[in-house]
Structure formats: C-alpha cells, structure tokens
Write a protein that holds these residues in place. Structure first.
Motif, PDB file in Angstrom:
ATOM      1  N   LEU A 204     -13.768   1.134   2.104  1.00 30.51           N
ATOM      2  CA  LEU A 204     -14.554   0.162   1.352  1.00 30.51           C
ATOM      3  C   LEU A 204     -14.109  -1.270   1.655  1.00 30.51           C
ATOM      4  O   LEU A 204     -14.943  -2.173   1.755  1.00 30.51           O
ATOM      5  N   GLY A 205     -12.804  -1.489   1.792  1.00 26.52           N
ATOM      6  CA  GLY A 205     -12.321  -2.832   2.095  1.00 26.52           C
ATOM      7  C   GLY A 205     -12.822  -3.335   3.433  1.00 26.52           C
ATOM      8  O   GLY A 205     -13.311  -4.477   3.544  1.00 26.52           O
TER       9      GLY A 205
ATOM     10  N   THR B  41       0.831  -1.204   0.000  1.00 27.43           N
ATOM     11  CA  THR B  41       0.000   0.000   0.000  1.00 27.43           C
ATOM     12  C   THR B  41       0.866   1.255   0.000  1.00 27.43           C
ATOM     13  O   THR B  41       0.622   2.200  -0.766  1.00 27.43           O
ATOM     14  N   PHE B  42       1.888   1.272   0.835  1.00 27.23           N
ATOM     15  CA  PHE B  42       2.775   2.443   0.897  1.00 27.23           C
ATOM     16  C   PHE B  42       3.526   2.619  -0.418  1.00 27.23           C
ATOM     17  O   PHE B  42       3.701   3.749  -0.901  1.00 27.23           O
ATOM     18  N   LEU B  43       3.945   1.520  -1.037  1.00 31.10           N
ATOM     19  CA  LEU B  43       4.674   1.602  -2.302  1.00 31.10           C
ATOM     20  C   LEU B  43       3.786   2.159  -3.410  1.00 31.10           C
ATOM     21  O   LEU B  43       4.194   3.069  -4.154  1.00 31.10           O
TER      22      LEU B  43
ATOM     23  N   ALA C  69      -7.150  -0.456  -0.436  1.00 27.88           N
ATOM     24  CA  ALA C  69      -6.328   0.716  -0.743  1.00 27.88           C
ATOM     25  C   ALA C  69      -5.437   0.464  -1.955  1.00 27.88           C
ATOM     26  O   ALA C  69      -5.327   1.310  -2.850  1.00 27.88           O
ATOM     27  N   VAL C  70      -4.790  -0.705  -2.006  1.00 31.90           N
ATOM     28  CA  VAL C  70      -3.935  -1.039  -3.152  1.00 31.90           C
ATOM     29  C   VAL C  70      -4.753  -1.077  -4.434  1.00 31.90           C
ATOM     30  O   VAL C  70      -4.336  -0.550  -5.483  1.00 31.90           O
TER      31      VAL C  70
ATOM     32  N   GLY D 108      -7.673   8.296  -2.307  1.00 22.85           N
ATOM     33  CA  GLY D 108      -7.692   6.894  -2.713  1.00 22.85           C
ATOM     34  C   GLY D 108      -7.379   5.958  -1.568  1.00 22.85           C
ATOM     35  O   GLY D 108      -8.005   4.887  -1.439  1.00 22.85           O
ATOM     36  N   LEU D 109      -6.431   6.338  -0.714  1.00 24.92           N
ATOM     37  CA  LEU D 109      -6.077   5.505   0.435  1.00 24.92           C
ATOM     38  C   LEU D 109      -7.241   5.385   1.408  1.00 24.92           C
ATOM     39  O   LEU D 109      -7.608   4.282   1.843  1.00 24.92           O
ATOM     40  N   VAL D 110      -7.852   6.518   1.767  1.00 19.37           N
ATOM     41  CA  VAL D 110      -8.933   6.520   2.747  1.00 19.37           C
ATOM     42  C   VAL D 110     -10.155   5.768   2.212  1.00 19.37           C
ATOM     43  O   VAL D 110     -10.740   4.926   2.902  1.00 19.37           O
TER      44      VAL D 110
END
Length: 353
Positions: free
Chosen positions: A92-93, A38-40, A311-312, A85-87
């Motif tokens: 949603l996940g 996710t961070f990448l 998130a990914v 996008g991250l939030v």
C-alpha cells in the motif's frame, strides 16, 4: 576567481543512459532508520500476546536459534499475521507513492481512485450473491484472486476514462472519485439484498483485518508483491525526470508514456494484492507516502521509504487494535482513526495554498 578553479560538488550516484540516479545521504539515512523501525515493530508484534516472548527470543527464533516452543508459537501461530501486515503495508505504501507521484496530488491513492472499491465490490458480489456462477468462481479462483481481478479492472477503467492525450491529475482524481462512489453504491446495494449471514461475512472482510491469516494466504501475496517491487525498481529511476514535465523527460530520452503506464499498472496490482490479502484497509496508501516525503525532505514521495512507513503504520495499528484497546478491533478501524484527521489536514493545507 582569483586564478583558482572552483569545482562544483558532486553528489554520489548512478548514471544509467541519459538519466542519473542520485544518492542523497539524508534520504538514505531516513530509509535505513525506517527499515530498522519496521523490523522492530515487526518483532514486537510477534512477541506481544497471551504467551509473551521477549524481543531477544523473537529475534533469535527468526534467525533459527530459538527454543522449539518459541519456534512453534512464532513461526506457526504469529508470523503469518505479522508477515501479512508487513507485505500489505509495503504494497500500500509503494502503491500510494506511485499514484501520488503520477497524479502530482497528495490526495491520490488507491482508496480515492476506486481501486480498493472495485476489489471490494467483486469480493462482496461473490460472498453475498448465491448462485452457481458466483459459487464456482469463488471455489475455483478464490475470493482473494477475484478481489485482485476486480481492483485491476477498476484501475484500468479509471486510467482509460482519464486518458485524453495524456493523464491530467485533476481529471484522474475526479474520475477516480466517481468510479469509487459507483463501486461503493453497488457494494451497499448488494449488502442490503443479501442474507444476514453473508452480510456479516462481507462486513468483516470490508473493514480490513489481519485476523486468522495463514501461510496459504500470505505466501502468494508475498511473492506477487516481491515481483512487482522488482519491476518498480527497474522502471522507477526513469520516473524522476518526469516531475519536471513531459518535455524535459522526452529530452532526456525517457519514454514517459510507457513508464507512466507501467508504474500505474504496478500501483494498481500492488493495491489489488493488498486488498486480496487483508481487505480494503483504508488510508494507509494515502498517509504513508506523505509521512515518508516529510521525513525524507523530498519534493515527491520516496517509494522505498513510503513502503517502510506503510509497514510500520499497518503493523503498529494492528498491534494497537489487538492489545491497547478494551476490545479487539480490526486493523482498518485504527487506520481510519489515523487517516481521517490526516486527510482533513491535507485538505486544509491545500486550501491555504
């Protein structure tokens, strides 16, 4: 055996009351790898654009060691979109993982249960219906807050309609599909009666997009999602025994009715926050828990891993939508292209069983 006592192996874990939370090494490893992924992807999304920035410069700037030009491009121009996008992906996940666990059905998601449909119907109503009341609501409350209220109201309606001395997964999904169909019909009717300019604005929101996001839009969604995730983490450890049935959960001292209601409310609010921040991005809440469950080799969707996969998936889909295609597309188009075949796969697998 032969005078030797054999001690059973013990998996490290945490015991809270009469419920044990067990740490599984493989699940922990998969969760850490997904967090790193996710961070990448988050950093790659920030670095790729008309003004390319290397991965090392992006990471240095995030931690306050970048150049002033890089800091302006990253923190002011690109970070709000990537953070949205991250939030939204995490919300949603986790929302999908909760709804699929409660319904015990891989097809249960905020999309299927009508939550996103209700939020969309309220938002389209405010956009397309001209009048003092609609304009006053949109100007005072805001489109995002109104969509959140619409998603919450629809989720509560589905829950109360499905309640018959408990929640049956089959009844919950059928009622959710019915309510979703009604909301989609109302949305289509309002679009056919509206002005063409309002229709264009509503359609751009309905597809699901991360374009032109600002910190004013991202910050409320970030804090709401963080607060809901804290509440979910406080309640989720009591949810594990409920997979063995309500009688087993009651024997372990779990108030399964209250736990189920609180988690379902959190799932509805997470989905509503996601829709209010980015529109009804389809299929992320359906795909992410199932992918996380298969990666972690769990019988039920793991919530933390599901949030990371969401998130990914969302950040990666947005990156593909704006860089890898001949024209820039909303992120919802790419997630639909991914989620549609995956839904067919789930249906085929269910029929084989």
């Amino acid at each position: 055996m032969n005078g030797t006592d054999v001690k059973p192996s013990v998996t490290p874990g945490l015991r809270l009351g009469r419920v044990s939370f067990v740490w599984r090494p493989w699940v922990l490893l998969v969760t850490l790898l997904l967090a790193a992924a996710t961070f990448l992807v988050f950093c790659l999304s920030i670095g790729i654009g008309d003004f390319p920035i290397s991965l090392s410069q992006v990471i240095a700037t995030i931690f306050g060691q970048g150049e002033p030009v890089d800091e302006f491009v990253i923190m002011d121009l690109r970070m709000p979109r990537a953070m949205a996008g991250l939030v939204v992906g995490v919300a949603l996940g986790v929302s999908g993982a909760i709804t699929q666990s409660i319904a015990r059905n891989p097809l249960a998601s905020p999309d299927v249960l009508g939550i996103t449909g209700g939020a969309s119907a309220v938002a389209v109503f405010l956009v397309t219906v001209s009048g003092g009341a609609a304009s006053a609501i949109e100007g005072t409350v805001g489109l995002s807050a109104a969509a959140l209220a619409g998603g919450l109201g629809t989720g509560l309606l589905v829950y109360f309609l499905a309640w018959r001395r408990g929640i049956d997964s089959f009844r919950l999904i059928l009622i959710g599909i019915s309510v979703s169909a009604v909301m989609e019909a109302l949305t289509s009717w309002m679009l056919t009666k509206a002005d063409i300019r309002d229709v264009a604005r509503a359609q751009a929101w309905l597809v699901g997009s991360l374009d032109n996001r600002s910190w004013d839009e991202v910050t409320p969604a970030l804090w709401c999602t963080a607060a809901l995730l804290v509440l979910v983490s406080c309640v989720a450890f009591q949810f594990k025994p409920m997979h063995f049935g309500d009688d087993v959960a009651a024997g372990l001292g779990v108030r399964y009715g209250m736990v189920r209601a609180v988690l379902l409310l959190c799932a509805v609010l997470l989905a509503g926050v996601a829709v209010s921040a980015a529109g009804p991005v389809p299929f992320v809440a359906l795909v992410a828990p199932q992918v996380a469950m298969r990666l972690a080799r769990c019988p039920t969707p793991p919530m933390v891993a599901s949030g990371a996969v969401g998130a990914v998936l969302l950040i990666g889909a947005d990156l593909v939508a704006r860089t890898a295609l001949p024209v820039t597309l909303p992120v919802g188009v790419v997630t639909s292209a991914i989620g549609g075949p995956f839904l067919v796969y789930l249906l085929v697998r269910a029929n084989r069983r």
